[in-house]
Design a protein around this motif. Structure first.
Motif, mmCIF file in Angstrom:
data_model
loop_
_atom_site.group_PDB
_atom_site.id
_atom_site.type_symbol
_atom_site.label_atom_id
_atom_site.label_comp_id
_atom_site.label_asym_id
_atom_site.label_seq_id
_atom_site.Cartn_x
_atom_site.Cartn_y
_atom_site.Cartn_z
ATOM 1 N N PRO A 123 12.464 -27.878 6.310
ATOM 2 C CA PRO A 123 11.671 -27.065 7.530
ATOM 3 C C PRO A 123 12.738 -26.495 8.210
ATOM 4 C CG PRO A 123 10.467 -28.584 7.187
ATOM 5 C CD PRO A 123 10.953 -29.441 6.057
ATOM 6 N N GLY A 124 12.169 -25.461 8.963
ATOM 7 C CA GLY A 124 13.271 -24.626 9.760
ATOM 8 C C GLY A 124 14.040 -25.781 11.298
ATOM 9 N N ASN A 125 12.146 -26.813 11.411
ATOM 10 C CA ASN A 125 12.743 -26.999 12.766
ATOM 11 C C ASN A 125 14.196 -28.073 12.458
ATOM 12 O OD1 ASN A 125 10.656 -27.470 10.949
ATOM 13 N ND2 ASN A 125 9.781 -29.037 13.429
ATOM 14 N N TYR A 126 13.720 -28.713 11.550
ATOM 15 C CA TYR A 126 15.049 -29.838 11.458
ATOM 16 C C TYR A 126 16.084 -29.113 10.988
ATOM 17 C CZ TYR A 126 10.920 -32.462 11.130
ATOM 18 O OH TYR A 126 9.965 -33.414 11.585
ATOM 19 N N ALA A 127 16.500 -27.849 10.197
ATOM 20 C CA ALA A 127 17.504 -27.516 10.023
ATOM 21 C C ALA A 127 19.058 -27.184 10.611
ATOM 22 C CB ALA A 127 17.363 -25.740 9.222
ATOM 23 N N ALA A 128 18.737 -26.895 11.753
ATOM 24 C CA ALA A 128 20.478 -26.809 12.410
ATOM 25 C C ALA A 128 20.567 -28.135 12.705
ATOM 26 C CB ALA A 128 19.893 -26.269 14.101
ATOM 27 N N ASP A 146 13.961 -20.181 7.156
ATOM 28 C CA ASP A 146 13.626 -19.760 7.981
ATOM 29 C C ASP A 146 13.349 -20.477 9.460
ATOM 30 O OD1 ASP A 146 11.319 -20.201 7.466
ATOM 31 O OD2 ASP A 146 10.313 -17.950 7.713
ATOM 32 N N ASN A 147 12.028 -19.944 10.316
ATOM 33 C CA ASN A 147 12.419 -20.940 11.768
ATOM 34 C C ASN A 147 12.922 -20.941 11.976
ATOM 35 O OD1 ASN A 147 9.579 -19.550 12.228
ATOM 36 N ND2 ASN A 147 9.184 -20.933 10.411
ATOM 37 N N VAL A 148 14.565 -20.833 12.371
ATOM 38 C CA VAL A 148 15.455 -20.977 12.947
ATOM 39 C C VAL A 148 16.213 -20.308 14.249
ATOM 40 C CG1 VAL A 148 18.261 -22.090 12.997
ATOM 41 C CG2 VAL A 148 16.732 -22.269 11.071
ATOM 42 N N SER A 149 16.438 -21.012 15.423
ATOM 43 C CA SER A 149 16.203 -20.118 16.565
ATOM 44 C C SER A 149 17.512 -19.376 16.693
ATOM 45 C CB SER A 149 16.178 -21.148 17.758
ATOM 46 O OG SER A 149 17.507 -21.836 18.032
ATOM 47 N N LEU A 150 17.678 -18.699 17.650
ATOM 48 C CA LEU A 150 19.217 -17.502 17.820
ATOM 49 C C LEU A 150 20.171 -18.235 18.485
ATOM 50 C CD1 LEU A 150 20.305 -14.245 17.307
ATOM 51 C CD2 LEU A 150 19.096 -13.848 19.815
ATOM 52 N N GLU A 151 19.431 -19.057 19.280
ATOM 53 C CA GLU A 151 20.108 -19.650 19.875
ATOM 54 C C GLU A 151 21.634 -20.759 18.367
ATOM 55 O OE1 GLU A 151 18.036 -18.428 21.343
ATOM 56 O OE2 GLU A 151 19.076 -17.878 22.670
ATOM 57 N N ASP A 152 20.214 -20.967 18.234
ATOM 58 C CA ASP A 152 21.018 -22.498 16.822
ATOM 59 C C ASP A 152 22.728 -21.743 16.361
ATOM 60 O OD1 ASP A 152 20.101 -24.288 18.034
ATOM 61 O OD2 ASP A 152 18.270 -24.504 16.523
ATOM 62 N N GLU A 153 21.514 -20.351 15.746
ATOM 63 C CA GLU A 153 22.233 -19.356 14.660
ATOM 64 C C GLU A 153 24.149 -19.029 15.020
ATOM 65 O OE1 GLU A 153 20.029 -16.389 12.881
ATOM 66 O OE2 GLU A 153 21.959 -15.145 12.164
ATOM 67 N N LYS B 49 10.284 -37.168 18.948
ATOM 68 C CA LYS B 49 11.057 -37.370 20.775
ATOM 69 C C LYS B 49 12.507 -38.799 20.044
ATOM 70 C CE LYS B 49 8.172 -38.607 24.225
ATOM 71 N NZ LYS B 49 7.407 -39.113 25.345
ATOM 72 N N ILE B 50 11.995 -39.353 18.525
ATOM 73 C CA ILE B 50 13.130 -40.068 18.173
ATOM 74 C C ILE B 50 14.110 -39.389 17.651
ATOM 75 C CG2 ILE B 50 13.449 -42.240 17.492
ATOM 76 C CD1 ILE B 50 11.063 -42.866 17.598
ATOM 77 N N ALA B 51 13.313 -38.149 17.220
ATOM 78 C CA ALA B 51 14.974 -37.305 15.937
ATOM 79 C C ALA B 51 15.493 -36.424 17.355
ATOM 80 C CB ALA B 51 13.695 -36.224 15.886
ATOM 81 N N SER B 52 14.850 -36.596 18.712
ATOM 82 C CA SER B 52 15.596 -35.690 19.244
ATOM 83 C C SER B 52 16.538 -36.725 19.741
ATOM 84 C CB SER B 52 15.519 -34.326 20.299
ATOM 85 O OG SER B 52 14.911 -35.476 21.333
ATOM 86 N N LEU B 53 16.640 -37.953 19.711
ATOM 87 C CA LEU B 53 17.673 -39.341 20.650
ATOM 88 C C LEU B 53 18.325 -39.262 19.953
ATOM 89 C CD1 LEU B 53 14.501 -41.333 22.249
ATOM 90 C CD2 LEU B 53 16.524 -40.134 23.101
ATOM 91 N N LEU B 54 18.381 -39.316 18.477
ATOM 92 C CA LEU B 54 18.935 -39.342 17.134
ATOM 93 C C LEU B 54 20.068 -37.986 17.695
ATOM 94 C CD1 LEU B 54 16.834 -40.502 14.192
ATOM 95 C CD2 LEU B 54 18.214 -41.880 16.170
#
Lengths: 518, 59
Positions: A123-128, A146-153, B49-54
């Motif tokens: 899922p995009g929010n974990y991809a970067a 998809d769903n990866v932010s421009l900043e991350d890209e 929260k924990i994921a972003s900390l990691l």
């Protein structure tokens, strides 16, 4: 009657769950069902549907939810049981015969120290964060998510550039590296044409056409759709791709494909191409072409891009013409198709699974007759008010996000398009249906067969109204693809569909017919 | 522009780690590509929260 089951710590990928979801929904006596992970989006969706309880409220993206609304408690129980069985089957299959599956990238690299590329589709929010880890391990990356932010890209591409690594994506659906198709791609003959593309189906259509013209490719590098379009990214990956193809002795001709680029990025890319000294074919979809200069050649369609590249690579001379089918032949087809229509039939309905193929058809029709409604329209007056409802001449991209919430892309699951065909069939004003059939890895095993009944029913309905429905298609695929291109073609022709050699020619024929009935 | 690693890749056999949709790994196996399927799960059990900390700790 509602039944909800939440299984803690039980992760499955979304495409797989959507397919299970479809099976459960088709269960006799089931009114509605959701099989998904407990992400924020999914729990909100369930809340909206009224399928909700405190367990769902407290679920995490790592928890599996099976929620069923059925006529009786017994049916609901049976449906949940069936879903669990399908999921278990998958788990056993995964565990059987296969090697150990590492959870962490550290472990994966330890097991496979010679790995040189990673395909990421989480899922995009974990991809970067996963891409960053992979680049730091010196792996080339294909980022399907998809769903990866421009900043991350931007950050990830700058890191890749610093390390000299490929970071194809985000939202990169197609690549062919060292002759191996990745994700959604076709089996293409090897040859001397190198492609860098900011469009997945664009890359598929061009590489397949190159194959049809008797040539082949060295590499097909994807960049993700924003690479050249967004001036802040400035075509980092496209420029790296061009540089690598310039240095590659096997690559004799370079092809570049993108949706209309940002001006400054386009200038840099063109300067880079000039500098390669190799013959280059440029296709900026929907942009006016310039006159050829030096080693730079501009193409007007995806098919022409392939034809010009194949000719430059030493193949048959390419003659820029609309149809490879003889003109009197297409005239005959158009006359035959329109001859059986009634006076109410006048509209085009383009029902596409490939975004760039939809764009190509739309641009062609826009310049031909104008006033084409689409969910991909850049003219706000012609954007479909409701993408699920066609107006006048419509070309709809069914791979758009609005159609894929909670269901797989129509190239994987043809039912989205099937439903739309059934709907369009009830409209007495439809004269022509224009469709793409995309083969290759990633796509459905029988895309033509899956929509055949709905197409033949649509033709029957038109006949019952004393009319005739013309169905024009093209197949993006090669003889090497596992779906068997010849069989696909035969299936379509068996119910009277016309199969043209490319999307461009299919669109041109559809335009010819629409002009006759207008 | 340094693209040496890309040209190096062009001359190697593709060896792939697949993180996510399993069918992509199956398709590569079908083509004789050496591929390792990961058993990816959302980090920190999906707890943001924990994921972003990691992530900040670089893990």
């Amino acid at each position: 009657m509602q039944k909800i089951l939440v299984e803690k710590d039980s992760y499955y990928d979304s495409v797989f769950l959507m397919l299970i979801n479809k099976e459960v929904k088709q269960f006799d006596g089931v009114k509605d069902a959701v099989v998904s992970m407990g992400t924020d989006v999914n729990t909100e969706l369930l809340k909206g549907m009224g399928l909700f309880n405190p367990e769902i409220e407290n679920s995490t993206p790592n928890d599996l939810i099976i929620a069923v609304e059925a006529e009786t408690e017994e049916t609901a129980d049976k449906a949940i049981q069936a879903a669990k069985e399908l999921l278990n089957k998958k788990k056993t299959q995964s565990q059987e015969g296969d090697e150990y599956r590492p959870v962490s990238l550290d472990k994966a690299v330890e097991i496979l120290p010679d790995a040189n590329l990673i395909v990421i589709s989480v899922p995009g929010n974990y991809a970067a964060r996963e891409v960053k880890k992979a680049l730091n391990k010196n792996l080339h990356v294909m980022l399907f998510s998809d769903n990866v932010s421009l900043e991350d890209e931007i950050e990830l591409k700058e890191l890749a550039e610093e390390k000299g690594l490929l970071m194809m994506g985000p939202d990169c659906g197609t690549a062919i590296i060292n002759g191996k198709p990745l994700c959604f791609a076709n089996v293409i003959s090897s040859g001397s044409i190198g492609i860098v593309a900011a469009s997945g189906t664009g890359l598929q259509e061009v590489s397949c056409s190159i194959d049809k013209f008797g040539s082949g490719i060295t590499q097909g590098i994807g960049t993700g759709g924003r690479d050249l379009k967004n001036s802040r990214i400035g075509g980092i990956m496209m420029r790296m791709g061009i540089a690598a193809l310039k240095n590659d002795p096997e690559t004799k001709v370079i092809v570049v494909i993108s949706k209309p680029p940002a001006e400054d990025a386009a200038k840099k890319v063109i300067a880079d191409l000039k500098e390669t000294g190799k013959p280059c074919v440029i296709h900026f979809i929907g942009l006016k072409t310039e006159a050829d200069s030096g080693n730079l050649h501009y193409a007007r369609s995806l098919e022409e891009t392939a034809g010009m590249a194949a000719a430059l690579a030493g193949g048959k001379e390419y003659r820029p013409e609309a149809f490879t089918v003889p003109e009197n032949e297409t005239e005959k087809i158009a006359a035959r198709e329109t001859g059986k229509m009634n006076s109410r039939q006048k509209y085009l309905r383009g029902l596409y699974t490939g975004g760039t193929l939809a764009d190509e058809a739309m641009i062609l029709f826009e310049s031909g007759i104008g006033g084409i409604y689409s969910n991909n329209q850049t003219n706000p007056e012609l954007v479909l008010k409701d993408p699920h409802v066609s107006e006048g001449h419509t070309i709809v991209d069914l791979g758009d996000d609005v159609f894929t919430v909670g269901r797989p892309h129509p190239m994987i699951d043809p039912s989205t398009r099937e439903e739309r065909i059934v709907k369009e069939a009830d409209d007495p004003e439809v004269a022509v249906m224009l469709l793409d059939i995309v083969l290759g890895y990633g796509s459905h095993e029988d895309p033509a067969g899956a929509i055949l009944k709905s197409l033949s029913d649509a033709k029957k309905k038109a006949e019952e109204r004393d009319g005739y429905l013309s169905i024009i298609t093209s197949i993006t695929g090669t003889k090497g693809d596992f779906q068997n291109m010849e069989e696909q073609k035969k299936k379509l022709e068996s119910i009277g569909c016309i199969v043209m050699p490319s999307n461009y020619q299919a669109s041109m024929l559809a335009l010819k017919i629409i002009r006759k009935v207008e | 522009m340094n693209v040496k690693p890309v040209n190096k890749l062009f001359n190697e056999d593709l060896v792939v780690i697949n993180m996510g949709l399993e069918s992509f790994a199956d398709n590569l196996k079908d083509q004789g590509v050496k591929v390792l399927q990961m058993n990816w799960k959302p980090p920190a059990g999906g707890n943001k929260k924990i994921a972003s900390l990691l992530a900040r700790l670089g893990r």
